[in-house]
Design a protein around this motif. Structure first.
Motif, PDB file in Angstrom:
ATOM      1  N   ASP A  60       9.327  16.596   3.291  1.00 39.14           N
ATOM      2  CA  ASP A  60       8.065  15.936   2.964  1.00 39.14           C
ATOM      3  C   ASP A  60       8.408  14.599   2.324  1.00 39.14           C
ATOM      4  N   HIS A  61       8.114  13.536   3.036  1.00 38.75           N
ATOM      5  CA  HIS A  61       8.447  12.210   2.532  1.00 38.75           C
ATOM      6  C   HIS A  61       7.200  11.418   2.123  1.00 38.75           C
ATOM      7  N   HIS A  62       6.110  12.149   1.805  1.00 37.37           N
ATOM      8  CA  HIS A  62       4.922  11.466   1.307  1.00 37.37           C
ATOM      9  C   HIS A  62       5.236  10.820  -0.034  1.00 37.37           C
ATOM     10  N   MET A  63       4.666   9.690  -0.255  1.00 31.55           N
ATOM     11  CA  MET A  63       4.898   8.962  -1.508  1.00 31.55           C
ATOM     12  C   MET A  63       4.052   9.567  -2.580  1.00 31.55           C
ATOM     13  N   VAL A  78      -3.738  -0.473  -8.354  1.00 30.16           N
ATOM     14  CA  VAL A  78      -5.049   0.162  -8.278  1.00 30.16           C
ATOM     15  C   VAL A  78      -4.950   1.438  -7.459  1.00 30.16           C
ATOM     16  N   GLU A  79      -5.525   2.497  -8.001  1.00 35.93           N
ATOM     17  CA  GLU A  79      -5.550   3.805  -7.342  1.00 35.93           C
ATOM     18  C   GLU A  79      -6.954   4.067  -6.807  1.00 35.93           C
ATOM     19  N   TYR A  80      -7.034   4.590  -5.580  1.00 37.06           N
ATOM     20  CA  TYR A  80      -8.292   4.995  -4.965  1.00 37.06           C
ATOM     21  C   TYR A  80      -8.217   6.513  -4.791  1.00 37.06           C
ATOM     22  N   ALA A  81      -8.792   7.250  -5.752  1.00 35.51           N
ATOM     23  CA  ALA A  81      -8.667   8.703  -5.803  1.00 35.51           C
ATOM     24  C   ALA A  81      -9.857   9.395  -5.140  1.00 35.51           C
ATOM     25  N   SER A  82      -9.585  10.539  -4.541  1.00 41.97           N
ATOM     26  CA  SER A  82     -10.620  11.316  -3.861  1.00 41.97           C
ATOM     27  C   SER A  82     -11.694  11.825  -4.813  1.00 41.97           C
ATOM     28  N   ASN A  83     -11.360  11.917  -6.095  1.00 43.53           N
ATOM     29  CA  ASN A  83     -12.295  12.487  -7.062  1.00 43.53           C
ATOM     30  C   ASN A  83     -12.867  11.451  -8.033  1.00 43.53           C
ATOM     31  N   CYS A  84     -12.839  10.163  -7.637  1.00 44.98           N
ATOM     32  CA  CYS A  84     -13.387   9.108  -8.493  1.00 44.98           C
ATOM     33  C   CYS A  84     -14.089   8.057  -7.629  1.00 44.98           C
ATOM     34  N   VAL A 135      -1.980  16.037 -10.090  1.00 49.35           N
ATOM     35  CA  VAL A 135      -1.979  17.499 -10.009  1.00 49.35           C
ATOM     36  C   VAL A 135      -2.862  17.961  -8.854  1.00 49.35           C
ATOM     37  N   ALA A 136      -2.923  19.286  -8.670  1.00 51.26           N
ATOM     38  CA  ALA A 136      -3.774  19.865  -7.633  1.00 51.26           C
ATOM     39  C   ALA A 136      -5.188  19.299  -7.750  1.00 51.26           C
ATOM     40  N   GLY A 137      -5.782  19.007  -6.614  1.00 50.77           N
ATOM     41  CA  GLY A 137      -7.123  18.430  -6.593  1.00 50.77           C
ATOM     42  C   GLY A 137      -7.119  16.925  -6.489  1.00 50.77           C
ATOM     43  N   VAL A 138      -5.938  16.305  -6.586  1.00 52.38           N
ATOM     44  CA  VAL A 138      -5.836  14.846  -6.484  1.00 52.38           C
ATOM     45  C   VAL A 138      -5.268  14.460  -5.123  1.00 52.38           C
ATOM     46  N   SER A 139      -6.054  13.696  -4.382  1.00 44.63           N
ATOM     47  CA  SER A 139      -5.599  13.013  -3.173  1.00 44.63           C
ATOM     48  C   SER A 139      -5.958  11.554  -3.393  1.00 44.63           C
ATOM     49  N   HIS A 140      -5.101  10.654  -2.951  1.00 43.33           N
ATOM     50  CA  HIS A 140      -5.353   9.249  -3.247  1.00 43.33           C
ATOM     51  C   HIS A 140      -4.443   8.320  -2.450  1.00 43.33           C
ATOM     52  N   TRP A 141      -4.733   7.013  -2.589  1.00 45.09           N
ATOM     53  CA  TRP A 141      -3.843   5.966  -2.118  1.00 45.09           C
ATOM     54  C   TRP A 141      -3.859   4.857  -3.167  1.00 45.09           C
ATOM     55  N   TRP A 142      -2.827   4.003  -3.142  1.00 43.83           N
ATOM     56  CA  TRP A 142      -2.659   2.963  -4.152  1.00 43.83           C
ATOM     57  C   TRP A 142      -2.462   1.612  -3.455  1.00 43.83           C
ATOM     58  N   ILE A 186       0.834  -1.199   0.000  1.00 42.48           N
ATOM     59  CA  ILE A 186       0.000   0.000   0.000  1.00 42.48           C
ATOM     60  C   ILE A 186       0.867   1.246   0.000  1.00 42.48           C
ATOM     61  N   VAL A 187       0.554   2.165  -0.918  1.00 40.62           N
ATOM     62  CA  VAL A 187       1.105   3.525  -0.888  1.00 40.62           C
ATOM     63  C   VAL A 187       0.032   4.339  -0.177  1.00 40.62           C
ATOM     64  N   PRO A 188       0.322   4.899   1.006  1.00 37.74           N
ATOM     65  CA  PRO A 188      -0.725   5.549   1.807  1.00 37.74           C
ATOM     66  C   PRO A 188      -1.299   6.818   1.174  1.00 37.74           C
ATOM     67  N   TRP A 189      -2.416   7.248   1.720  1.00 38.17           N
ATOM     68  CA  TRP A 189      -3.130   8.449   1.287  1.00 38.17           C
ATOM     69  C   TRP A 189      -2.200   9.653   1.300  1.00 38.17           C
TER      70      TRP A 189
END
Length: 163
Positions: free
Chosen positions: A160-163, A111-117, A132-139, A90-93
């Motif tokens: 910032d070590h977010h993936m 598989v991507e779990y996106a905030s806008n889908c 891009v801006a507006g995309v938050s997600h986890w994989w 898992i790549v976290p949110w």
């Protein structure tokens, strides 16, 4: 050989190559990654989840301080990384509101779990995913094969070590 014959031959070679290139584009699969299905895209349709990173190796292969380059983009770094995600990994949110990125799927399917889908988005080998801006997600790697992603991003905070 006369100059006009050379020019004519060069022109025909150029046209032939252009035709071959255009034909290959028409028959090749799209290079962009899977997208949100029609009618499933909407803002904040998926809530943030608190998964921790699992089975993920994140290695920075190189970085450039963009303030020291002719572009002179203050407080920004261009970074290139390799993410290896084991089966079940898992790549976290995380958000891309302040960190645009391009993801290249070098191996596997993820598989991507996106905030806008409202639907999960499947990404396959050879695809590119703009973030891009507006995309938050986890994989998540739901397959049996290790997934390898190459990531180019522009980050502001070097801590910032977010993936």
């Amino acid at each position: 050989m006369s100059t006009s014959n050379v020019t004519s031959r060069t022109r025909w070679h150029g046209l032939a190559l252009a035709g071959i290139f255009a034909g290959s584009l028409a028959t090749a699969p799209a290079a962009f990654a899977g997208e949100c299905p029609a009618g499933k895209m909407q803002a904040n349709v998926r809530d943030k989840v608190d998964h921790k990173a699992v089975g993920v190796t994140d290695v920075t292969l190189g970085a450039i301080n963009l303030e020291k380059q002719p572009a002179n983009i203050r407080d920004r770094e261009l970074r290139f990384r390799k993410l290896t995600i084991e089966p079940g990994g898992i790549v976290p949110w995380h958000s891309h509101d302040d960190r645009p990125a391009l993801i290249f799927v070098q191996q596997g399917e993820i598989v991507e779990y996106a905030s806008n889908c409202a639907e999960p988005i499947v990404h396959k080998t050879g695809e590119i995913r703009p973030e891009v801006a507006g995309v938050s997600h986890w994989w998540k790697n739901l397959g049996k094969e290790t997934v390898i992603l190459y990531v180019g991003d522009v980050r502001k905070d070097p801590h910032d070590h977010h993936m």
